[in-house]
Design an enzyme around this catalytic site. Structure first.
Site, mmCIF file in Angstrom:
data_model
loop_
_atom_site.group_PDB
_atom_site.id
_atom_site.type_symbol
_atom_site.label_atom_id
_atom_site.label_comp_id
_atom_site.label_asym_id
_atom_site.label_seq_id
_atom_site.Cartn_x
_atom_site.Cartn_y
_atom_site.Cartn_z
ATOM 1 N N HIS A 86 0.871 -1.175 0.000
ATOM 2 C CA HIS A 86 0.000 0.000 0.000
ATOM 3 C C HIS A 86 0.906 1.222 0.000
ATOM 4 C CE1 HIS A 86 -3.321 -2.631 1.929
ATOM 5 N NE2 HIS A 86 -3.508 -2.538 0.616
ATOM 6 N N GLU A 89 1.558 3.284 3.141
ATOM 7 C CA GLU A 89 2.064 2.598 4.333
ATOM 8 C C GLU A 89 3.561 2.404 4.132
ATOM 9 O OE1 GLU A 89 -0.383 -0.878 4.871
ATOM 10 O OE2 GLU A 89 -2.231 0.300 4.813
ATOM 11 N N HIS A 216 3.217 -3.838 6.368
ATOM 12 C CA HIS A 216 2.143 -2.863 6.223
ATOM 13 C C HIS A 216 2.169 -1.871 7.388
ATOM 14 C CE1 HIS A 216 -0.383 -4.755 2.942
ATOM 15 N NE2 HIS A 216 0.498 -5.705 3.189
ATOM 16 N N GLU A 308 1.886 -5.729 10.444
ATOM 17 C CA GLU A 308 1.398 -4.352 10.605
ATOM 18 C C GLU A 308 2.314 -3.688 11.636
ATOM 19 O OE1 GLU A 308 -1.081 -3.029 8.934
ATOM 20 O OE2 GLU A 308 -2.150 -4.742 8.091
#
Length: 439
Positions: A86, A89, A216, A308
């Site tokens: 992404h 990110e 991410h 994440e």
């Protein structure tokens, strides 16, 4: 004074060779320069190559670390990191550049742990899978109102919702019988995905990757497959039904390795949510269709998790050093997890490689296959397993093996070619015709 002059010259050369790590955001051209600078500093253990191009024509560059760059050595596993899927990110992108510099500098300084890592595996680092989206996000500056700007690629597509949906097939097969590994792609799959997705699919099909993580932002948790809920529905945005893979315990261990080696992920409280041990099954968090980590598991030999890494998708530069220090050990420990379970060669009776042989573990309904060089890698937790190797045209072979912690156990298979049954014809079918001469 000649001696002093020589010492000063030596120090200057060292300073020139060892470029200090800089904690800042890298636009595309800067990223490319950084990758090639690391390669120039460690030319004997690195290679820069492109896995493909983005919509706007930017390369999806990969920096490889290996004692023999560009060459797969049998029984040495392939492992990968993918960042910036992404575009907005960005922490993973910067951490992977820092990791690249760290591996190079520590190898040159004689760090035995890093030397062992580089010499025993082939490491592929893709700092940015979405360079077009990143450039859009970076142009926005620190404006928090533009939270989603740059997330998608230049065609406005979320790349982590763009892989072929193989979950639907595996859930059907689990109920009705069918393959549980290397699920085939639709014939027209190339026309259904974006250039970046197509490039990454072709990349992961070109290497026999064993372990992977994609990086991410937006939370702080280690997320493992399946991402797509078996229930095929989403309850709001949070907490759907847990949907484990056949390797659920192994995936939990891989996620915990990262979480507990991380500076604070394992505490669980992050970004307004709570994850025990800092890990979560993806579908239990929220259901995601056509994601990359499930695709890796269902189409290839690769076990991938999603990391994440920050509440702030585009953290300010003053936070980058703290984030690097919080992730550095975890990034190294996760790479080291590629060395566990069993590995070996699959050969015929003449010691020829047998690629695409299937390695099955009793009680775990997910198989792996041998690579082009006949070598296979099966990540497993410590325990005793019944393992079978099969290949078309050969008799299967089954062994019982006990796996301990630490280095993988070597288990080779030499398969014998199957002898086709002899067809016997009844005597009454063996009739002869009389020969009549002409004339």
């Amino acid at each position: 004074m000649p001696g002093l002059r020589a010492v000063l010259l030596h120090l200057l050369l060292l300073l020139k060779l060892v470029t200090p790590v800089t904690f800042r955001h890298h636009r595309y051209d800067d990223l490319v320069r950084t990758l090639y600078r690391v390669h120039n500093e460690c030319p004997h253990i690195t290679r820069v190559y492109s896995a493909g191009r983005s919509v706007r024509g930017r390369h999806l560059y990969v920096l490889e670390f290996s004692d023999l760059p560009g060459i797969h050595e049998p029984l040495e596993p392939e492992v990968k990191y993918v960042g910036n899927m992404h575009g907005n990110e960005v922490l993973g992108r910067e951490l992977l550049l820092q990791l690249s510099e760290f591996l190079c500098e520590e190898f040159r300084s004689g760090n035995q742990r890093i030397a062992q890592l580089v010499q025993s595996a082939r490491i592929h680092i893709m700092p940015s899978m979405n360079p077009d989206g990143y450039e859009v996000a970076a142009a926005q500056g620190p404006d928090i109102s533009a939270y989603l700007v740059g997330r998608h690629n230049a065609n406005g597509v979320d790349l982590n919702r763009n892989f072929p949906d193989l979950n639907t097939y595996i859930y059907y097969n689990e109920k009705h019988g069918g393959p549980n590994h290397h699920l085939p792609l639709p014939d027209n799959w190339k026309s259904q995905v974006e250039p970046e997705t197509r490039a990454v699919i072709q990349w992961i099909r070109s290497f026999n990757f064993v372990l992977s993580a994609n990086l991410h932002g937006g939370a702080v948790v280690a997320n493992y497959p399946y991402d797509k809920s078996l229930e095929h529905r989403v309850r709001g945005f949070r907490r759907t039904a847990n949907t484990p893979t056949p390797d659920d315990k192994l995936f939990q261990k891989l996620a915990k390795v990262y979480s507990y080696a991380h500076g604070w992920m394992h505490h669980g409280w992050n970004c307004g949510d709570y994850f025990p041990d800092g890990i979560t099954n993806g579908a239990s968090w929220y259901s995601l269709s056509k994601g990359m980590q499930d695709f890796n598991y269902l189409h290839t030999n690769c076990f991938e998790i999603t990391l994440e890494l920050s509440c702030n998708k585009f953290p300010p530069e003053e936070d980058l050093q703290r984030e690097w220090l919080g992730n550095r050990e975890a990034l190294i420990q996760f790479l080291e997890q590629v060395h566990q379970g069993i590995k070996g060669m699959v050969l015929d009776e003449n010691n020829n490689y047998l690629p695409k042989a299937v390695i099955s573990v009793s009680g775990i309904n997910h198989d792996v296959t041998s690579g082009d060089h006949g070598d296979y890698f099966r990540l497993l937790l410590p325990g005793t397993y019944v393992v079978t190797a099969t290949a078309p045209g050969f008799d299967p072979k089954t062994v019982t093996v006990t796996v301990g912690p630490g280095e993988p156990k070597r288990v080779d298979f030499q398969l014998r070619r199957s002898i086709p049954p002899v067809t016997k014809f009844p005597a009454q079918h063996l009739e002869t015709e009389s020969y009549q001469s002409p004339g």
